[in-house]
Design an enzyme around this catalytic site. Sequence first.
Site, mmCIF file in Angstrom:
data_model
loop_
_atom_site.group_PDB
_atom_site.id
_atom_site.type_symbol
_atom_site.label_atom_id
_atom_site.label_comp_id
_atom_site.label_asym_id
_atom_site.label_seq_id
_atom_site.Cartn_x
_atom_site.Cartn_y
_atom_site.Cartn_z
ATOM 1 N N ARG A 1 -7.024 25.868 -17.750
ATOM 2 C CA ARG A 1 -7.091 24.519 -17.191
ATOM 3 C C ARG A 1 -5.734 24.072 -16.634
ATOM 4 N NH1 ARG A 1 -7.515 20.071 -20.984
ATOM 5 N NH2 ARG A 1 -7.668 21.747 -22.494
ATOM 6 N N LYS B 1 -6.945 11.038 -37.542
ATOM 7 C CA LYS B 1 -7.263 10.003 -38.538
ATOM 8 C C LYS B 1 -8.431 10.402 -39.416
ATOM 9 C CE LYS B 1 -9.756 7.592 -34.941
ATOM 10 N NZ LYS B 1 -9.144 8.179 -33.749
ATOM 11 N N GLU C 1 1.838 9.477 -38.292
ATOM 12 C CA GLU C 1 2.087 8.197 -37.621
ATOM 13 C C GLU C 1 1.068 7.927 -36.509
ATOM 14 O OE1 GLU C 1 4.899 5.848 -38.310
ATOM 15 O OE2 GLU C 1 3.181 4.875 -37.416
ATOM 16 N N VAL D 1 -2.784 6.044 -36.668
ATOM 17 C CA VAL D 1 -3.073 4.603 -36.652
ATOM 18 C C VAL D 1 -2.140 3.911 -35.655
ATOM 19 C CG1 VAL D 1 -3.232 2.483 -38.023
ATOM 20 C CG2 VAL D 1 -3.632 4.695 -39.124
ATOM 21 N N GLU E 1 -15.744 6.218 -25.317
ATOM 22 C CA GLU E 1 -16.303 7.573 -25.245
ATOM 23 C C GLU E 1 -17.738 7.523 -24.728
ATOM 24 O OE1 GLU E 1 -14.699 10.353 -26.617
ATOM 25 O OE2 GLU E 1 -12.965 9.285 -27.445
ATOM 26 N N LYS F 1 -8.922 4.117 -40.201
ATOM 27 C CA LYS F 1 -7.521 3.703 -40.071
ATOM 28 C C LYS F 1 -7.115 2.766 -41.211
ATOM 29 C CE LYS F 1 -7.617 4.287 -35.053
ATOM 30 N NZ LYS F 1 -7.986 3.592 -33.791
ATOM 31 N N GLY G 1 -3.874 6.399 -26.051
ATOM 32 C CA GLY G 1 -3.287 6.745 -24.770
ATOM 33 C C GLY G 1 -2.277 7.866 -24.923
#
Lengths: 427, 427
Positions: A46, A102, A126, A129, A188, A203, A300
């Site tokens: 890809r 998570k 980290e 969450v 989604e 979370k 993101g």
Amino acid sequence: MGEKLKVGLLGFGTIGTGVIRLLTRKGIGISRWVELVKVADIDLERPREVELDSSMLTADAESVVKDPGIDVIIELIGGIEAAKKYVEMALELGKDVITANKYLISHYGDELFERAQKSGARLLFEASVAGGVPIIKILREELACDRILSINAVLNGTCNYILTRMEQCPGMSCQQAVKEAQAKGFAEADPTLDVSGMDSAQKLSILIRKAFRTRILPDKIDLQGITALSNVDVQSALEMGYRIKLLARASREGDKLTAWVGPALIPADSIMAQVKNEFNAIMINSEAHHEHTYIGKGAGMMPTAGAVVGDLYTLVNHRNIPTVFAEEQIDLPLLERTEVKCRFYLRLMVKDQPGVLARVSSALAARNISIASVIQKETEEDPKKEVPLVIITHEAAVGAVDEAVRVINKEPVVMDPTHIIRIMDVL
Amino acid sequence: MGEKLKVGLLGFGTIGTGVIRLLTRKGIGISRWVELVKVADIDLERPREVELDSSMLTADAESVVKDPGIDVIIELIGGIEAAKKYVEMALELGKDVITANKYLISHYGDELFERAQKSGARLLFEASVAGGVPIIKILREELACDRILSINAVLNGTCNYILTRMEQCPGMSCQQAVKEAQAKGFAEADPTLDVSGMDSAQKLSILIRKAFRTRILPDKIDLQGITALSNVDVQSALEMGYRIKLLARASREGDKLTAWVGPALIPADSIMAQVKNEFNAIMINSEAHHEHTYIGKGAGMMPTAGAVVGDLYTLVNHRNIPTVFAEEQIDLPLLERTEVKCRFYLRLMVKDQPGVLARVSSALAARNISIASVIQKETEEDPKKEVPLVIITHEAAVGAVDEAVRVINKEPVVMDPTHIIRIMDVL
């Protein structure tokens, strides 16, 4: 500083690309202390946004984990099976692991942390969450010597985007807002994990582990999603000076803990009510620091990658002192769901005829639930038509409200199941 | 963990009392790693909220600094001379120092950090800016590998309390609000340092050092206080959908830096507009983490003490790796004050007679300053009376606006010096 930390990355997707971008950036950065050695992904064909020497790439994740030249594994595969297998393997070999997963931490944290403690490895998460703010680091380090009283948080960017849109567009249903979010890439194809509240519960479970040193599986958290919310609720809340957010809350009540995820009315002029679209917020009340709030993007490429690299920085700095990371669990017991108290917003659809309010309010009074205000709008239409009736209660226990609503829902004048939404007076 | 870190505390006032309370607390806490050995204060007679064994107390600060059994000095004396002397002495002896002294760090940081680097000591100062949130730790560690683009912050709780009150009470002057703040203990007897903006400039200077690796003395920061603000400005801003905050801003503009402190109109529905009373907020925009915001109390016994103890935790954890703390300065040059651009709110007091707007707007047009909107209210009173005229400009340079206003202020129809306030579209 001695030798550079040697890093192996599992998963060359969006977040992986962001991490590579940060690790290979010139100038200020972490490249002085850290060296990316290998990157594994099942799909090496890809096209990607960053270029890597092909000798660094492999389809064999296990070889990366077992490579004796690698000190730290970054797991960005996602999902469960493969991710869990490689994380376990790395921890057993005594290698430090950084993950954004998570699901893995909230459901399998206990066994993973135990494994880490045995081998002396560190497991950092980290990015699991609120990627855009270092909330785990703050809980683990800055607040290690403080006593946390409560957490109120908006932890799911997808739901927050949906609720923001329902607020901006009177009449827009949750389902319509979901479709719009999907079209814009904020939700989604299957949004169940988000809109059911389960993502937030995972979370919250992670935050509770750090903040209250208590292990609670996400399934044990009282959970209510946003799909049952109607636009009428969102707009009625606005009219009354509130906004609806999908709130995740945990708080000490004496020597017990409450933990729930669900829609909640919060004051429209609060800080948290201004947290819009894909942003997350975590508001902590603690004995020394008092109220403090952290707001940033929940997901993101770059915010999440920034959190992963922040963990790498922590590993570089804490190289010689693993014991401070050890989890000391206190495991506060959960307060029974039915005993949790707050104010409530009840929204009924009733026939517009005499005596309705009397019947509803006596069902509440019978359970000692006191009414703070009632909004029933005049209608000039067919009196047999159903109209919304909104009741705000004073503080009451969830169990009592549930019972009262069961009775109310059986009244022939009540046309639909009553909507029950919590009210939280956050800052 | 080996030996406990031995701590000497200079200054047994309000914050010192809070620190002792946290250090001597049972149960979870830092007492496993840290031991308070000596406390120095010039006044040992005054009654205090915590009790200490008298053998720990001394009036001789120097003996504490020089005590070979003490590893870390916490400086909470305040002021400059004595504080600077003992901090220098400790750093020269290679002892780590924690201070809450923003004056010391912002004005003498360069020489103190140099001294620390020479002896291998660390100098931490979390409590010097926004005690309730660990912003220095976040800048130093989490964002060490990120590139910061801008900081917008509310850094002075006293001014924020005053502005909140002026907003809530139409007609209340800044001077009246100051008096109220003094009565409530939110302002000093001499509030000059706060209301002049100098306190914010000192804190911004500290943030700039960490965020932009640039050394700027507080006096070099473009500074405007809140004393010239009238309630008319605060209420006009509200009517237009803005709130006025004393903003501290630093941002990259190409390869230069802008830095200023002054009143600014920010959108009323922004997160920062909801930061009220004695709260502080720091909003950072960075390449990886994007926009993220930290909100908490700026001062007070426990929030500040929490920040001091957070620094102790950092010392415990980073014991063996001092190099990572070294300051790598880049020292971006400051953009000329006159070249900084933003939108502006101009408020004139003018005679209510024909031709006023024409004269004012041509003075702006002559300097290419474009007007976005004008608000002049009708008045039924004496036409010779002065009335407020509010002009919102499009983006313009400070220099051009200053020039235009100099010309405008000379117009006979303009009764008072024009108020110039920046407009910032923060999140």
